[in-house]
Design a protein around this motif. Sequence first.
Motif, PDB file in Angstrom:
ATOM      1  N   PHE A 208      -0.945   1.431  -2.311  1.00 16.54           N
ATOM      2  CA  PHE A 208      -0.895   3.061  -2.241  1.00 16.54           C
ATOM      3  C   PHE A 208      -1.945   3.506  -3.301  1.00 16.54           C
TER       4      PHE A 208
ATOM      5  N   GLY B  93      -5.031   6.855   1.637  1.00 14.21           N
ATOM      6  CA  GLY B  93      -4.481   7.810   2.430  1.00 14.21           C
ATOM      7  C   GLY B  93      -3.360   7.244   3.215  1.00 14.21           C
ATOM      8  N   ALA B  94      -2.598   8.199   4.080  1.00 16.25           N
ATOM      9  CA  ALA B  94      -1.468   7.637   4.585  1.00 16.25           C
ATOM     10  C   ALA B  94      -1.739   6.564   5.583  1.00 16.25           C
ATOM     11  N   LEU B  95      -2.880   6.551   6.391  1.00 11.52           N
ATOM     12  CA  LEU B  95      -3.117   5.448   7.319  1.00 11.52           C
ATOM     13  C   LEU B  95      -3.182   3.974   6.546  1.00 11.52           C
TER      14      LEU B  95
ATOM     15  N   TRP C 144     -10.463   9.271  10.366  1.00 13.25           N
ATOM     16  CA  TRP C 144      -9.407   8.532  11.077  1.00 13.25           C
ATOM     17  C   TRP C 144      -9.835   7.442  12.011  1.00 13.25           C
TER      18      TRP C 144
ATOM     19  N   ILE D  64      -1.843   3.051   3.359  1.00 16.33           N
ATOM     20  CA  ILE D  64      -0.705   2.768   3.009  1.00 16.33           C
ATOM     21  C   ILE D  64       0.145   2.175   4.246  1.00 16.33           C
ATOM     22  N   LEU D  65       0.118   2.904   5.320  1.00 17.80           N
ATOM     23  CA  LEU D  65       0.796   2.477   6.457  1.00 17.80           C
ATOM     24  C   LEU D  65       0.344   0.991   6.872  1.00 17.80           C
TER      25      LEU D  65
ATOM     26  N   ALA E 107      -7.493   1.430   7.785  1.00 12.83           N
ATOM     27  CA  ALA E 107      -7.190   2.759   7.572  1.00 12.83           C
ATOM     28  C   ALA E 107      -7.534   3.568   8.580  1.00 12.83           C
TER      29      ALA E 107
END
Length: 240
Positions: A125, A131-133, A197, A135-136, A207
């Motif tokens: 994190f 970023g969100a990707l 992305w 972390i996922l 990511a």
Amino acid sequence: MDTQNLANLLLLPCIAVFGVIAIRSRGLAAVGLRPRPRTFVLGFLIGTVAISVVFVLLRATATIEVESVGGDTGMIVALLIYLVLLALIEEAVFRGLLMNGIGVAVRSDWLAVGITAVLVGVPYFFAEGAGALGILSGVLSGVMYGAAFLATQNIWLGAGLRAAWNFVQGPLLGFPVSATMLVDDPLIHQMATGARWLTGGVYGPEASVPGLVIRLVVIAYLIRQVKTSRSLAGRDGQAA
């Protein structure tokens, strides 16, 4: 000390507590340390193919540009040895001890996979550019290695997968690995030219959308292997 390293340190008490629970309840053999060279090689091949597919996809869509080929061979070989040893240690600690102990506590192997994935994923994190990707992806990596352990009941498939994923991604293909450049002179020197992305930016392809899709494909394969191994174990039990 930065936040990411602090988060890693805070994992140590959990590992100690649940490691003791795992060994006392399931025995040392349940940690899955008994050598399985062929299983390790299989995991290494899966990891190599997976991250190579990501590279091919990014090249095909012109989102990375290869600048040159040829790196510091000695350093690359040294990193291979280091990453193999690190993968074995991490899988023994995170899956053999932590996940096994959590499994005893919650009485569910799959719930243990999820909890361990989140706990081990927390430090990601705080990684630069996650970023969100990112972390996922960090959490999904834990699911992937957890499924590898359940499929074989040892650390070797996951260790091979982890070692190859990091080695091929960084020292060979020249990507950042979770926001870290593992070597200054990788085999392939390349530069991200596409959208974040698609490339993962400074965090690396883990990511990125292609990286996540490939990770999900590997997870689906491993879940199928878990079901197959448990089905075979059930048949053997009935035959006995």
